[in-house]
Enzyme design. Sequence first.
Site, short mmCIF file in Angstrom:
data_model
loop_
_atom_site.label_atom_id
_atom_site.label_comp_id
_atom_site.label_asym_id
_atom_site.label_seq_id
_atom_site.Cartn_x
_atom_site.Cartn_y
_atom_site.Cartn_z
N GLY A 385 0.83 -1.21 0.00
CA GLY A 385 0.00 0.00 0.00
C GLY A 385 0.86 1.24 0.00
O GLY A 385 0.54 2.24 0.65
N SER A 387 1.58 3.38 -2.43
CA SER A 387 1.37 4.39 -3.48
C SER A 387 0.69 5.64 -2.96
O SER A 387 0.60 6.64 -3.68
CB SER A 387 0.53 3.79 -4.61
N ILE A 390 -0.13 6.75 4.32
CA ILE A 390 0.93 6.39 5.26
C ILE A 390 2.04 5.63 4.55
O ILE A 390 3.23 5.87 4.77
CB ILE A 390 0.36 5.52 6.40
N TYR A 529 -13.56 -3.54 10.59
CA TYR A 529 -12.15 -3.14 10.55
C TYR A 529 -11.40 -3.62 11.78
O TYR A 529 -10.33 -4.24 11.69
CB TYR A 529 -12.09 -1.62 10.45
#
Length: 661
Positions: A385, A387, A390, A529
């Site tokens: 992740g 791109s 964070i 989540y």
Amino acid sequence: MHYFVTGATGFIGKRLVRQLLRRKGSVVHFLIRRASESKVAELRQYWGVSAARAVPVFGDLTSKRLGVAPEVAKALKGQVDHFYHLAAVYDLEADAEHQIMVNIDGTRHTVDFAKAIGAGHFHHVSSIAAAGLYEGVFREDMFEEAENIEHPYFMTKHESEKIVRTECSVPWTVYRPAAVVGDSRTGELDKIDGPYYFFKLIQRMRQILPPWMPSIGLEGGRINIVPVDFVVNALEHISHHHRASGKCFHLVDPMGYRVGDVLDILSKAAHAPKMNLFVNAALLGFIPKSVKKGLMALAPVRRVVRAVMQDIGLPDDMMTFVNYPTRFDCRETLAALKGSGIECPNFHDYAWRLWDYWERHLDPDLHIDRSLKGTVAGKVVLVTGGSSGIGLAAAHKFAEAGAVTVICGRDADKLDEACAEAKAKGYAFIAYPADIADMADADRFVQLVVQNHGGVDFLINNAGRSIRRAIEGSYDRFHDFERTMQLNYFGCLRVTMGFLPGMVARRKGHVVNISSIGVLTNAPRFSAYVASKSALDAWTRCASSEFADQGITFTTINMPLVRTPMIAPTQIYKNVPTLAPEEAADMIAQACIFKPVRIATRLGITGQVLHALVPRVAQIVMNTSFRMFPDSSAAKGEKGAKPQLSAEAVAMQQMMRGIHF
């Protein structure tokens, strides 16, 4: 007046020599090894005298008659008015053989040399350790009464003093300082010892807990602490004004403190949480020694004890002294110092100076390369992740620090933009399009990275999906739970388990899993989540235990709310204080540098403690916030509508920094 000093390069000795050289016309002869000859010029500069007044005598404490050349000893004969013996091992971590060689044999050689040169008076700096673990008050006229001196430090200090008492034909005086700490005026100290072993533990408490939060301290026996300037001043004064042979002086603090009091004073000096509740370490005294010895014979017990002591920065033997049972009478010392203006200062008044000097100069972390560059330069770091958000901020930090930075993401265009941004800043990313929620694509991606880079040294599991929606609004959206679990849990595991074999083969590797503060607070509206991240946390705890002896470490970051595209659909977050992606990236960098088991905010830890200690109260608090903050427009399927918040909700937004509402 002429003096001879052993241990003149040590913490107390160096300062005593400086004090002696302030006397008009004084000359100090000091023992030093030939290998340390280069230190002589620096010592003279520290003392502020010429070569004529500070004269090195080359020899070795462990050699007979100190190994001093016969012609040098002959020249000193009849010239030395005061002979000070300070050279000794004061380190709890030193092995028994070394302590015997220096403290016992060294003292015998020193006594013989003092006799050979006809010294006027022999001053032996012993230690309160010579009393062993005596139960009660140990007076200055007591020696044979010492008890429990089995520990090498106690035994060698007792035996060395015995040599002076029984073998020294020169008039002698013994001085027993307490635990010597830094200068009460400057805090200056040469090395970590004694109470300083607890400083790292106090520092960690300060980092984890807010200063206003009460904490639990360790209560134990009494510990006597004296600053080095008091010891030097008292020693210099008594040695010149009270030369009656055969006397002993306790250079101690007449007050004395319990271990718990000392820890509390130091915590206050460090602005750490105040210790309001104390656990008496004497409670462990009911365990028979045979049982303790049997437990320590078990390898798992030894590993646990050693790991805990190492983690909090304490020597293995330190707990022996926590229940220190001895108090020290010092009436002879007080009488000798009467009218001199020399007295031991109150520990409350100078503890802050000790802390300040330690944190600025002696904190072990200051002398270790804890920079990100020193940690990851030349290493392969993978950020999933990477791109945007964070992950992208973290990737920039790693690449700037010289790491071979690999990023992955589903959107090839975003990856290209990230690479162009890195190139403009003077470094490069290596980007791979990959959907790690797709198990087959995750396997393909792992194989590609292994093939091209030989695996990874640091794996940052950052890719994730967050859904903010009440369970009541999710009855017909079971796919929310499935897709969240698929990426946050199964995708992360697939990638991690793909790289673990290579880490095991190399016996090194670090995995950083980006979790959430919601796992600690059990945040409502984030059931999908939080459940996925909780599963990841649980797996990580299991994995870290399995791989603990294979050089592979894991860090879980319970990340607070961060301003990323993932939270953009929730409009109320625009009014909530959040971390910038760069601040979150700093937490990831710290995870790679220090490799802690967990990184969490104070708020998250507070939430976890509440759920553990008062779960019903925690439920009420979280339910109140649940009712106070409605679902977002996106969660309700509405467009353009702005959530209406009460005054209480707005106030809570500002109070609860970084929590997932």
